[in-house]
Design an enzyme around this catalytic site. Structure first.
Site, PDB file in Angstrom:
ATOM      1  N   LYS A   8     -40.657 -12.761  19.278  1.00  0.00           N
ATOM      2  CA  LYS A   8     -42.101 -12.596  19.450  1.00  0.00           C
ATOM      3  C   LYS A   8     -42.395 -11.915  20.778  1.00  0.00           C
ATOM      4  CE  LYS A   8     -44.054 -15.233  21.898  1.00  0.00           C
ATOM      5  NZ  LYS A   8     -44.552 -15.249  23.328  1.00  0.00           N
ATOM      6  N   GLY A  93     -40.118 -16.095  27.225  1.00  0.00           N
ATOM      7  CA  GLY A  93     -41.353 -15.447  26.824  1.00  0.00           C
ATOM      8  C   GLY A  93     -41.272 -14.752  25.483  1.00  0.00           C
ATOM      9  N   GLY A  95     -40.767 -16.565  22.577  1.00  0.00           N
ATOM     10  CA  GLY A  95     -40.999 -17.545  21.530  1.00  0.00           C
ATOM     11  C   GLY A  95     -39.730 -17.905  20.787  1.00  0.00           C
ATOM     12  N   GLY A  96     -38.585 -17.900  21.472  1.00  0.00           N
ATOM     13  CA  GLY A  96     -37.308 -18.095  20.801  1.00  0.00           C
ATOM     14  C   GLY A  96     -37.239 -19.366  19.988  1.00  0.00           C
ATOM     15  N   GLY A  97     -37.572 -20.495  20.606  1.00  0.00           N
ATOM     16  CA  GLY A  97     -37.556 -21.756  19.875  1.00  0.00           C
ATOM     17  C   GLY A  97     -38.596 -21.766  18.761  1.00  0.00           C
ATOM     18  N   ALA A  99     -39.731 -19.137  17.219  1.00  0.00           N
ATOM     19  CA  ALA A  99     -39.236 -18.227  16.183  1.00  0.00           C
ATOM     20  C   ALA A  99     -38.199 -18.917  15.312  1.00  0.00           C
ATOM     21  CB  ALA A  99     -38.650 -16.976  16.826  1.00  0.00           C
ATOM     22  N   ASP A 128     -47.046 -21.469  19.496  1.00  0.00           N
ATOM     23  CA  ASP A 128     -46.617 -20.181  18.933  1.00  0.00           C
ATOM     24  C   ASP A 128     -46.011 -20.311  17.540  1.00  0.00           C
ATOM     25  OD1 ASP A 128     -47.412 -18.822  21.188  1.00  0.00           O
ATOM     26  OD2 ASP A 128     -45.394 -18.570  22.011  1.00  0.00           O
TER      27      ASP A 128
END
Length: 268
Positions: A8, A93, A95-97, A99, A128
């Site tokens: 993201k 930044g 949004g890895g988790g 996502a 997010d």
């Protein structure tokens, strides 16, 4: 089954005010890169989670992370063994988790369908996450959970993500925001919102992580169409007119800053 957890980015992120509940009122333009983490699942007697990949070791408590919480949040008739290939840096930044959780929601949707209240279940995991479930360009309002999908005139544009390999927690960045409302996000096509918008968290993030300024300067030197920090940092992105320009930029940055993390792709 295998699903990509698409990275993201925030093409624009306007912070309007601090709310009484401690959160911030936002206007943001979410976009997603066609690359990211990978989730693969298989049937199991009970839910299991293992991590691998370049950044898999940075998830100190894999059983308490957002993917494990997403597994618990969605009813299924059988257990799933989930392997998370962590290709995106943590606290970056991107949004890895979120996502990763979004990818799990899509896997459940593919196999069983999602409950009618999936949006609220996703929002409980993180602001997010609802956007990451959709993983398509959209405008987010409120804390970022009130979504308005939009047609993107930037779909397919080449993008380069760059991170100085420095984690940056979201909370302190928001705490450093100067509480000055710089005005609403522009209206119009996605390209106009991106060009005329801004990221209000850039300044407080740079105070905490000065290397972000170095990344933005280095990206600016590659003559992108747009360069900006994503989310609360420290990852920055640059958009380019064509693949050749992006590849030249990637080579230039790798030579100048070999320690920085990069990911190339296109906007979905």
């Amino acid at each position: 089954m295998i699903e990509t957890a698409y990275a993201k980015i925030n093409l624009a992120l306007h912070v309007r005010r601090r709310r009484e509940d401690g959160y911030h009122e936002l206007e943001t333009l979410f976009a997603f890169v066609d690359a990211g983490d990978k989730l693969s699942i298989s049937s199991a007697a009970r839910d299991e989670l293992r991590t691998c990949g370049e950044f898999g070791g940075e998830l100190a408590d894999p059983f308490g992370n957002i993917v494990a919480k997403a597994l618990s949040a969605l009813p299924r008739p059988q257990g799933w063994a989930v392997t998370l290939e962590k290709n995106l840096p943590v606290a970056a930044g991107l949004g890895g988790g979120s996502a990763d959780a979004g990818a799990l929601f899509r896997l459940v949707e593919r196999e069983y369908g999602l409950p009618d209240d999936w949006h609220s279940r996703a929002a409980e995991l993180g602001a997010d996450v609802p956007a990451c479930v959709l993983s398509q360009t959209c405008i987010g309002r409120g804390t970022g959970t009130e979504l308005e999908p939009v047609e993107s005139d930037l779909a397919g544009i080449p993008v380069l993500l760059v991170n100085p390999r420095l984690p940056l927690a979201t909370g302190p960045v928001f705490k450093g925001w100067d509480a000055v409302d710089q005005g609403p996000m522009p209206q119009g096509p996605v390209s106009r919102i991106a060009l005329e918008g801004r990221n209000d968290l850039e300044a407080p993030a740079i105070v905490l992580c000065p290397a972000i300024a170095d990344v933005l300067t280095a990206l600016g030197d590659t003559h992108p169409w747009l360069a900006r920090m994503s989310g609360s940092g420290a990852t920055c992105f640059a958009l380019y007119e064509d693949d050749a320009a992006r590849e030249a930029a990637a080579v230039q940055l790798a030579a100048q800053h070999p320690g920085w993390w990069q990911l190339a792709g296109h906007l979905r």
